[in-house]
Design an enzyme around this catalytic site. Structure first.
Site, mmCIF file in Angstrom:
data_model
loop_
_atom_site.group_PDB
_atom_site.id
_atom_site.type_symbol
_atom_site.label_atom_id
_atom_site.label_comp_id
_atom_site.label_asym_id
_atom_site.label_seq_id
_atom_site.Cartn_x
_atom_site.Cartn_y
_atom_site.Cartn_z
ATOM 1 N N HIS A 194 41.262 13.040 53.194
ATOM 2 C CA HIS A 194 41.094 14.049 54.263
ATOM 3 C C HIS A 194 40.312 15.286 53.810
ATOM 4 C CE1 HIS A 194 44.959 16.761 53.697
ATOM 5 N NE2 HIS A 194 44.266 16.648 52.598
ATOM 6 N N TRP B 117 56.703 16.643 49.509
ATOM 7 C CA TRP B 117 57.189 15.327 49.038
ATOM 8 C C TRP B 117 58.694 15.292 48.888
ATOM 9 C CZ3 TRP B 117 53.741 12.791 50.946
ATOM 10 C CH2 TRP B 117 52.387 13.055 50.757
ATOM 11 N N TYR C 146 40.368 26.348 43.846
ATOM 12 C CA TYR C 146 41.019 26.835 42.612
ATOM 13 C C TYR C 146 40.295 28.077 42.103
ATOM 14 C CZ TYR C 146 43.057 22.071 42.531
ATOM 15 O OH TYR C 146 43.708 20.905 42.816
ATOM 16 N N GLN D 171 39.121 24.590 55.560
ATOM 17 C CA GLN D 171 39.474 24.652 54.136
ATOM 18 C C GLN D 171 38.816 23.594 53.258
ATOM 19 O OE1 GLN D 171 44.091 25.435 53.915
ATOM 20 N NE2 GLN D 171 42.967 26.433 52.282
ATOM 21 N N ARG E 6 46.519 12.531 50.540
ATOM 22 C CA ARG E 6 45.830 13.756 50.968
ATOM 23 C C ARG E 6 44.561 14.016 50.144
ATOM 24 N NH1 ARG E 6 50.619 18.131 51.777
ATOM 25 N NH2 ARG E 6 51.175 17.475 49.670
ATOM 26 N N ASP F 112 36.906 13.147 36.511
ATOM 27 C CA ASP F 112 36.360 13.395 37.847
ATOM 28 C C ASP F 112 36.346 12.059 38.582
ATOM 29 O OD1 ASP F 112 34.614 13.593 40.043
ATOM 30 O OD2 ASP F 112 33.419 15.161 39.076
ATOM 31 N N PHE F 113 37.091 11.960 39.689
ATOM 32 C CA PHE F 113 37.199 10.642 40.322
ATOM 33 C C PHE F 113 35.905 10.164 40.982
ATOM 34 C CE2 PHE F 113 40.100 12.953 43.657
ATOM 35 C CZ PHE F 113 39.030 13.338 44.460
ATOM 36 N N ASN G 218 42.354 22.380 60.156
ATOM 37 C CA ASN G 218 42.572 23.018 58.862
ATOM 38 C C ASN G 218 41.627 22.454 57.810
ATOM 39 O OD1 ASN G 218 43.951 24.943 57.269
ATOM 40 N ND2 ASN G 218 45.007 23.271 56.249
HETATM 41 N N1 SAM Z 1 47.822 13.976 46.031
HETATM 42 C C1 SAM Z 1 48.397 15.309 45.986
HETATM 43 C C2 SAM Z 1 49.291 15.553 47.176
HETATM 44 O O1 SAM Z 1 49.105 14.929 48.220
HETATM 45 O O2 SAM Z 1 50.182 16.398 47.076
HETATM 46 C C3 SAM Z 1 47.314 16.404 45.905
HETATM 47 C C4 SAM Z 1 46.347 16.404 47.045
HETATM 48 S S1 SAM Z 1 45.137 17.699 46.938
HETATM 49 C C5 SAM Z 1 44.789 17.999 48.572
HETATM 50 C C6 SAM Z 1 43.687 16.900 46.337
HETATM 51 C C7 SAM Z 1 43.757 16.602 44.834
HETATM 52 O O3 SAM Z 1 42.533 15.980 44.438
HETATM 53 C C8 SAM Z 1 43.906 17.852 44.001
HETATM 54 O O4 SAM Z 1 44.955 17.703 43.087
HETATM 55 C C9 SAM Z 1 42.566 17.976 43.308
HETATM 56 O O5 SAM Z 1 42.641 18.632 42.068
HETATM 57 C C10 SAM Z 1 42.151 16.536 43.187
HETATM 58 N N2 SAM Z 1 40.698 16.390 43.028
HETATM 59 C C11 SAM Z 1 39.735 16.958 43.781
HETATM 60 N N3 SAM Z 1 38.510 16.594 43.349
HETATM 61 C C12 SAM Z 1 38.715 15.776 42.295
HETATM 62 C C13 SAM Z 1 37.831 15.068 41.423
HETATM 63 N N4 SAM Z 1 36.503 15.147 41.566
HETATM 64 N N5 SAM Z 1 38.386 14.303 40.444
HETATM 65 C C14 SAM Z 1 39.735 14.223 40.303
HETATM 66 N N6 SAM Z 1 40.628 14.875 41.097
HETATM 67 C C15 SAM Z 1 40.107 15.641 42.080
HETATM 68 C C1 ASE Z 2 44.342 19.916 51.482
HETATM 69 C C2 ASE Z 2 45.619 20.024 52.009
HETATM 70 C C3 ASE Z 2 46.006 21.262 52.482
HETATM 71 C C4 ASE Z 2 43.462 20.995 51.424
HETATM 72 C C5 ASE Z 2 43.862 22.235 51.890
HETATM 73 C C6 ASE Z 2 45.144 22.373 52.418
HETATM 74 C C7 ASE Z 2 47.199 21.696 53.078
HETATM 75 C C8 ASE Z 2 47.044 23.043 53.376
HETATM 76 N N1 ASE Z 2 45.795 23.445 52.964
HETATM 77 O O1 ASE Z 2 43.943 18.714 51.034
HETATM 78 C C9 ASE Z 2 48.425 20.882 53.318
HETATM 79 C C10 ASE Z 2 48.404 20.254 54.684
HETATM 80 N N2 ASE Z 2 48.678 21.252 55.647
HETATM 81 C C11 ASE Z 2 47.753 21.577 56.580
HETATM 82 C C12 ASE Z 2 48.100 22.739 57.419
HETATM 83 O O2 ASE Z 2 46.728 20.965 56.701
#
Ligand code: SAM
Ligand code: ASE
Length: 346
Positions: free
Chosen positions: A256, A164, A147, A307, A253, A237-238, A303
């Site tokens: 991972h 989704w 971010y 990332q 997600r 903060d989780f 990835n």
């Molecule tokens: N669950 C959603 C999805 O699959 O579309 C978002 C997945 S995203 C890869 C990971 C999420 O975890 C983000 O929204 C991020 O802000 C949140 N996150 C990361 N670290 C966190 C923390 N320490 N406490 C709470 N949320 C957190």
């Molecule tokens: C994450 C998910 C993604 C962190 C970085 C990311 C995605 C892209 N960048 O949790 C979505 C899943 N797609 C791929 C290509 O991994």
């Protein structure tokens, strides 16, 4: 008939040129080609497309013709002129107005993910994500790097929610969740999956738990209709803050993104918050048992290397994280789609 050697050379060429294919799709999306053609009352010639987009005629024609070969556009001849329109694929998945549009994820991959992948060899050398190399930002706090700016946070959240509209149904219906009345989507981001959950399970309430910045951005950019009183947000903060009470915790997600150690810590915290008989639903792209496929999941795992701090895992690897955290009856369901589901009980 081509010799095995010629076939090998053709395969090699396809791989070396793979990045060009991605860039054609990225550029066509960035320029708004698919939206323009969907809004036009009839198919357009390349000169008309160039005029509307303010792009150069030569580049536009080359881009459109390549999109035709990639089945992203269709061409026909009208009055001696080639005219272009969207295919089924582009009208469904690349036009903004389509409910299944994946355009934000394409933009995120184009602007962020692609640049991290430019340092894949370095990531394999040092085992670290590549935000510092790609964007000059420190990456010791993962989500501070992800971010980097408000715009980047909105694009990441928009991009992540796209999937989704396609995979929400399959992952939420992999198990019958109707007995869980209070659900917490941990790291639930924009709330997109929570909305699908509320729509599919009319008797549940869903709390989206995420960081304060994400909750603020979600409320500002991803409003939930006021009549949808069953969805709420909770910030924290989780890894350190108290988790909301729930019968079912969703982790989509999230695992991972993190190392085994961080995953175990998070799962143990969720287990302590969860009432007996409650559960956790992990939604991820599952690797085959031997880790040798599917290719898409292996690429997603790489990835995660460039990332994040994590990786994609096999069902056994998830079970090995869940059991020591105090979860039992671990069940895996492959959906046949991009994302799969694992349900475990407290
Ligand atoms: N669950 C959603 C999805 O699959 O579309 C978002 C997945 S995203 C890869 C990971 C999420 O975890 C983000 O929204 C991020 O802000 C949140 N996150 C990361 N670290 C966190 C923390 N320490 N406490 C709470 N949320 C957190
Ligand atoms: C994450 C998910 C993604 C962190 C970085 C990311 C995605 C892209 N960048 O949790 C979505 C899943 N797609 C791929 C290509 O991994």
């Amino acid at each position: 008939m081509s010799s095995p050697e010629e076939a090998a050379y053709r395969l090699l060429t396809e791989y070396t040129n793979g990045f060009m294919v991605s860039q054609v799709l990225f550029a066509a999306c960035e320029l708004g080609v698919f939206d323009l053609l969907s809004e036009a009352p009839e198919p357009l010639g390349s000169a008309a497309v160039a005029a509307h987009l303010g792009t150069c005629p030569r580049g536009t024609q080359l881009l459109l013709d390549t999109c035709v070969s990639l089945k992203l556009l269709q061409v026909q001849t009208r009055g001696g002129e080639a005219v272009y329109r969207n295919t089924e694929l582009s009208s469904t998945y690349l036009v903004r107005a389509s409910p299944k549009c994946q355009g934000n994820m394409v933009l995120y991959l184009a602007r962020t993910t692609y640049l991290c992948w430019g340092h894949l060899a370095q990531a394999v050398r040092d085992g670290k994500n590549q935000y510092r190399k790609a964007f000059g930002v420190p990456s010791d706090d993962l989500f501070t790097a992800i971010y980097r700016s408000e715009g980047e946070r909105v694009l990441f959240m928009r991009g992540l929610q796209d999937v989704w509209s396609v995979s929400g149904g399959p992952v939420l219906e992999a198990f019958d969740l109707s007995a869980f009345r209070l659900i917490c989507d941990v790291g639930g981001g924009s709330g997109a999956l929570a909305k699908q959950c509320a729509a599919r399970y009319p008797r549940c309430r869903v709390t989206v738990f995420d960081t304060p910045d994400v909750v603020r951005t979600a409320k500002e950019h991803f409003p939930i209709p006021e009549e949808e009183e069953r969805i709420s947000f909770c910030e924290g903060d989780f890894f350190t803050d108290p988790l909301p009470e729930a019968d079912l915790y969703i982790l989509a997600r999230v695992l991972h993104d993190w190392s085994d150690e961080r995953c175990s810590h998070l799962l143990t915290r969720i287990q302590r918050a969860c009432r007996p008989g409650g559960g956790v639903l992990v939604i991820e792209s599952l690797l085959d048992a031997d880790g040798r496929g599917p290719l898409t999941t292996q690429l997603y795992s790489l990835n995660m290397l460039v990332q994040t701090e994590g990786r994609e895992r096999t069902p056994a690897q998830y079970a090995a994280l869940l059991a020591p955290a105090g979860f039992r009856a671990v069940q895996c369901r492959a959906t046949g789609g991009l994302y799969d589901a694992i349900l475990a009980r407290r």
